[in-house]
Enzyme design. Structure first.
Site, PDB file in Angstrom:
ATOM      1  N   LYS A  80      52.808  43.111  42.740  1.00  0.00           N
ATOM      2  CA  LYS A  80      52.553  42.471  43.711  1.00  0.00           C
ATOM      3  C   LYS A  80      54.194  42.075  44.368  1.00  0.00           C
ATOM      4  O   LYS A  80      55.130  42.348  43.507  1.00  0.00           O
ATOM      5  CB  LYS A  80      52.141  41.136  43.325  1.00  0.00           C
ATOM      6  CG  LYS A  80      51.362  40.279  44.532  1.00  0.00           C
ATOM      7  CD  LYS A  80      49.764  41.234  44.535  1.00  0.00           C
ATOM      8  CE  LYS A  80      48.922  40.296  45.824  1.00  0.00           C
ATOM      9  NZ  LYS A  80      47.772  40.969  45.802  1.00  0.00           N
ATOM     10  N   ASN A  94      40.374  37.405  57.220  1.00  0.00           N
ATOM     11  CA  ASN A  94      39.450  38.717  57.089  1.00  0.00           C
ATOM     12  C   ASN A  94      38.385  38.705  55.958  1.00  0.00           C
ATOM     13  O   ASN A  94      37.387  38.899  56.156  1.00  0.00           O
ATOM     14  CB  ASN A  94      40.165  39.848  56.893  1.00  0.00           C
ATOM     15  CG  ASN A  94      40.836  40.528  57.934  1.00  0.00           C
ATOM     16  OD1 ASN A  94      40.445  40.352  59.327  1.00  0.00           O
ATOM     17  ND2 ASN A  94      41.965  41.381  57.944  1.00  0.00           N
TER      18      ASN A  94
END
Length: 425
Positions: free
Chosen positions: A104, A219
């Site tokens: 990440k 989204n």
């Protein structure tokens, strides 16, 4: 009470490691990141000044394959947030049976207040500073909160400039036509609803008999809402952050939200135009009331630490399922309360694995320079998500386990076996 996301991730791991009687050296290895990169990114701003942004990239574990994970742009980003997200990515890739590890990244910034030129220079600076961390077979970034396909393409261009070659599989989440995969935009939202449907089918619950409340309308929330309503469910409330007011609002229509009309009046960050929504007949309420709505399905699709012992009493007695599309939306100290109430949980690293699954598909397509149709990508996504759900659900039933614990047992066991076979512990 404030929560440290990395401490939450470790607490979840520690609980299941104890259940599995995992040996001490494996616990020590799996509860901490294996690599961390912290760097400063100097960016020339439009006014001629130079601003220095803090950047991170963390690899939690890569025993099963190259690290994979998004890059989050957020003004409140911290090293511990990135550590937590990379840890959850390890378990997410494992439970979905992807040959990847957990990574990440993050930058402490607010792209909503930056020009496109400033955003481009920051993206290129992130790659320059972290170049040694990345590679198609090493660590593959993707978009996350407030980053997007354009950001990824700038990053890939900078990476390829430095590497002096084309590596379309080195960064995913790119625009379609520039190395991106069809189906990636809707993947996380669709993937979550696929496993929700599998659970409802297994439990004999019909979509047309359910209502949902969703937090988040980017989204993920948008495409989850689209597919949920296509299956026959009714979305009653949607909560989203308003950039202008710097607060969140809940939009409610008790006879069901029209997802298409809400999409038509939202911006690219998921902020819904309040005036237009009011004209369309929506009630506009405080942002945190989404959790108290009288529905059967709760879908947190925004940020971590939203369902806590403090907020849990607000949840309606009619809620049957929490489908976690955000990362870490439920704190560990709230899980016992959820179990006691008999609410089924589709845990985040199962429910939101659709995004990394199609990112993996893009990585594969990029590495072989051969791209699939949207139908093929979506079909493979549906198969992968249903297969992952089946393993978790069957174990939870066989051993009478909370589904989060069942998902962790499957994921940790896969990673544990990989590190043992490699001789790391």
């Amino acid at each position: 009470m404030s929560y440290n996301p990395f401490e939450s991730a470790q607490a979840q791991f520690d609980k299941v490691a104890e259940m599995m009687n995992l040996e001490p050296d494996a616990r020590a290895l799996l509860r901490e990141p294996m690599k961390e990169y912290h760097f400063s990114i100097p960016v020339k701003m439009d006014d001629g000044s130079t601003k220095v942004f803090k950047g991170y990239r963390v690899n939690h574990n890569y025993a099963r394959g190259p690290a994979k994970g998004g890059i989050r742009f957020h003004p409140h980003e911290t090293a511990d947030t990135v550590r937590a997200l990379s840890t959850w990515m390890t378990w997410k890739c494992a439970v979905a049976d992807l040959p990847l590890g957990g990574g990440k990244g993050g930058v402490v910034c607010d792209p909503r207040t930056m020009s496109l030129g400033e955003q481009e220079r920051m993206c290129r600076g992130y790659i320059r500073q972290g170049f040694a961390a990345f590679g198609a077979l090493v660590d593959v970034p993707a978009p996350d909160v407030m980053s997007n396909p354009q950001h990824m393409l700038w990053m890939l261009d900078e990476y390829e400039t430095l590497a002096r070659a084309h590596y379309p599989g080195a960064i995913t989440g790119k625009p379609v036509g520039a190395g991106g995969s069809l189906g990636r935009t809707e993947a996380t939202g669709y993937g979550g609803i696929y496993v929700l449907k599998d659970l409802m089918d297994a439990e004999g619950i019909k979509f047309e008999d359910t209502r949902a409340s969703i937090q988040g309308f980017g989204n993920v929330g948008e495409y989850a809402a689209r597919l949920y309503t296509e299956y026959g469910g009714k979305v009653i409330t949607i909560s989203t952050y308003d950039l202008g007011d710097k607060t969140s609002y809940t939009f409610r229509k008790k006879d069901g939200c029209n997802i298409e009309e809400l999409v038509s009046i939202k911006d690219k960050f998921g902020t819904i135009d309040k005036a237009k929504a009011k004209d369309l007949g929506y009630e506009i309420l405080p942002g945190d009331v989404w959790i108290a709505e009288d529905v059967e399905i709760l879908i947190p699709a925004a940020l971590e630490s939203q369902i806590t012992p403090a907020t849990f009493p607000q949840i309606s007695k009619n809620v049957k399922i929490i489908c976690e599309l955000a990362n870490g939306p439920t704190t560990p100290d709230c899980d016992p309360l959820i179990q006691e109430k008999g609410i089924m949980v589709l845990p985040d690293f199962l429910a939101n694995a659709g995004g990394v699954t199609v990112s993996y598909f893009e990585q594969v397509q990029g590495n072989m320079n051969y791209f699939w149709s949207r139908e093929e990508a979506i079909e493979k996504l549906h198969y992968s998500m249903s297969k992952a759900f089946k393993g978790v659900y069957e174990l939870s039933k066989e051993k009478n386990l909370y589904m989060r614990d069942a998902a962790y047992i499957i994921a940790i066991d896969k990673v544990y076996k990989a590190v043992k076979q490699r001789g790391w512990c």
